[in-house]
Design a protein around this motif. Structure first.
Motif, PDB file in Angstrom:
ATOM      1  N   ALA A  76      69.513  23.842  35.714  1.00 27.72           N
ATOM      2  CA  ALA A  76      68.348  23.393  34.945  1.00 27.72           C
ATOM      3  C   ALA A  76      68.426  23.901  33.506  1.00 27.72           C
ATOM      4  N   TYR A  77      68.844  25.155  33.341  1.00 31.04           N
ATOM      5  CA  TYR A  77      68.951  25.737  32.002  1.00 31.04           C
ATOM      6  C   TYR A  77      69.960  24.978  31.149  1.00 31.04           C
ATOM      7  N   GLU A  78      71.137  24.750  31.712  1.00 28.66           N
ATOM      8  CA  GLU A  78      72.198  24.078  30.958  1.00 28.66           C
ATOM      9  C   GLU A  78      71.798  22.644  30.597  1.00 28.66           C
ATOM     10  N   ILE A 129      60.968  28.690  36.757  1.00 26.72           N
ATOM     11  CA  ILE A 129      59.870  28.139  37.554  1.00 26.72           C
ATOM     12  C   ILE A 129      60.415  27.150  38.595  1.00 26.72           C
ATOM     13  N   ALA A 130      61.306  26.290  38.174  1.00 30.59           N
ATOM     14  CA  ALA A 130      61.891  25.319  39.097  1.00 30.59           C
ATOM     15  C   ALA A 130      62.624  26.018  40.241  1.00 30.59           C
ATOM     16  N   THR A 178      62.981  27.976  46.085  1.00 36.57           N
ATOM     17  CA  THR A 178      63.736  28.952  46.887  1.00 36.57           C
ATOM     18  C   THR A 178      62.926  30.156  47.366  1.00 36.57           C
ATOM     19  N   TYR A 179      61.639  30.214  47.030  1.00 37.80           N
ATOM     20  CA  TYR A 179      60.865  31.421  47.325  1.00 37.80           C
ATOM     21  C   TYR A 179      60.847  31.816  48.815  1.00 37.80           C
ATOM     22  N   PRO A 180      60.760  30.874  49.772  1.00 34.69           N
ATOM     23  CA  PRO A 180      60.759  31.284  51.183  1.00 34.69           C
ATOM     24  C   PRO A 180      61.929  32.172  51.573  1.00 34.69           C
ATOM     25  N   ASN A 226      55.336  37.133  41.774  1.00 36.80           N
ATOM     26  CA  ASN A 226      56.715  36.760  41.497  1.00 36.80           C
ATOM     27  C   ASN A 226      56.833  35.921  40.222  1.00 36.80           C
ATOM     28  N   LEU A 227      55.914  34.963  40.071  1.00 34.90           N
ATOM     29  CA  LEU A 227      55.919  34.144  38.853  1.00 34.90           C
ATOM     30  C   LEU A 227      55.587  34.988  37.625  1.00 34.90           C
TER      31      LEU A 227
END
Length: 312
Positions: free
Chosen positions: A188-190, A229-230, A235-237, A283-284
């Motif tokens: 996403a960053y790239e 954020i994406a 992936t948080y679980p 976490n955010l």
């Protein structure tokens, strides 16, 4: 001007990543403690106080345990973050250079593959550090088990009481987390980085400039936060599953959860989907600003190293 060897650039990426990781861990650790405690609180028997929300958790930990409680596990967090970011940027840069041999630029799929490869390697290297960090963060005055006095005591005690395999508890969800989270974040960053550069400058200006002078710290902060954020939402679980597996066994030596599938079944049964997102607010709050800081530091340190090399 002397030719630049690829191995030199890889070590410069590693140095920039290490500095970025150290800066990130230092400023965000209290939220990391809160997040970890929320993640393991399944609403059943717990040796931790019940927290209503993130501010209440910060207040309660400070009141019961002092500032020291907010920085529980700080040493392994700094050590793990520094090593992880350093290795991640090093492996990621090395993978990208390998894929670029016969191409002018990488496709999104190759960015994904580079990030996934780097994440897997980092996970194997750092899982023992993260396990110790989690255990130190979960210690509270309510625990009846002798607390670890610090990082080294935790290493010795875990080895003595549980054996070396204990250091790799949570490895499977950790591996999925490292591979998918890093892959999503860096891809996403790239890709967002390309969009910003293409949107800001026309074709002629792009051919005469580089991303080093087309983007500034505000751009790096925005790109870092957006990509983070994406990655977190998707992936948080895995983080919750890993944290629950890495809890210290009871006084009888019985672990609360046997394996990842056991965590998934029990969490879904007693808490539903919400259980897999416990602590996501903390976490955010921790990771979105941290990602901004990380990429600002990383990109600027990397640019400084490039300038220094040119001058040399």
């Amino acid at each position: 001007m002397p030719a630049v060897r690829s191995v030199d650039w890889q070590w410069e990426n590693a140095t920039a990543g290490a500095v970025a990781g150290l800066a990130t861990a230092t400023f965000t650790h209290p939220l990391d403690v809160v997040r970890t405690r929320f993640q393991v609180h399944d609403g059943r028997t717990s040796m931790l106080p019940a927290y209503r929300n993130t501010p209440h958790a910060l207040y309660t930990i400070t009141r019961l345990e002092g500032i020291r409680g907010l920085y529980a596990g700080f040493y392994p967090a700094v050590l793990g973050s520094t090593i992880s970011w350093s290795l991640y940027f090093y492996f990621y840069s090395k993978a990208k250079q390998r894929y670029l041999k016969d191409r002018k630029e990488l496709t999104p799929g190759l960015h994904l593959a580079s990030a996934a490869e780097a994440g897997a390697l980092v996970c194997f290297c750092t899982n023992p550090i993260w396990l110790v960090k989690t255990r130190l963060q979960l210690q509270s005055p309510l625990h009846q088990i002798r607390p670890y006095s610090g990082f080294h005591d935790a290493l010795i005690t875990i080895m003595k009481e549980e054996g070396w395999r204990a250091f790799y508890k949570g490895l499977l969800p950790g591996l999925f987390l490292q591979v998918t989270h890093g892959a999503i974040q860096f891809t996403a960053y790239e890709e967002l980085r390309k969009v910003v550069v293409n949107w800001r400058f026309d074709k002629n200006e792009r051919t005469s400039g580089t991303a080093d002078n087309l983007l500034d710290s505000i751009d790096y902060a925005t790109l870092g936060a957006s990509s983070k954020i994406a990655a977190i939402l998707l992936t948080y679980p895995f983080q919750v599953i890993r944290a629950r597996l890495q809890q210290r066994p009871s006084t009888a030596g019985i672990p609360r959860y046997v394996d990842s599938w056991h965590v998934v079944k029990e969490t879904a049964r007693f808490e539903g989907v919400r259980g897999f997102y416990r602590g996501i607010t903390a976490n955010l709050l921790k990771n979105v600003p941290a990602a901004s800081v990380t990429f600002i530091v990383y990109e600027n340190v990397l640019n400084m190293l490039k300038l220094a090399r040119r001058d040399y």
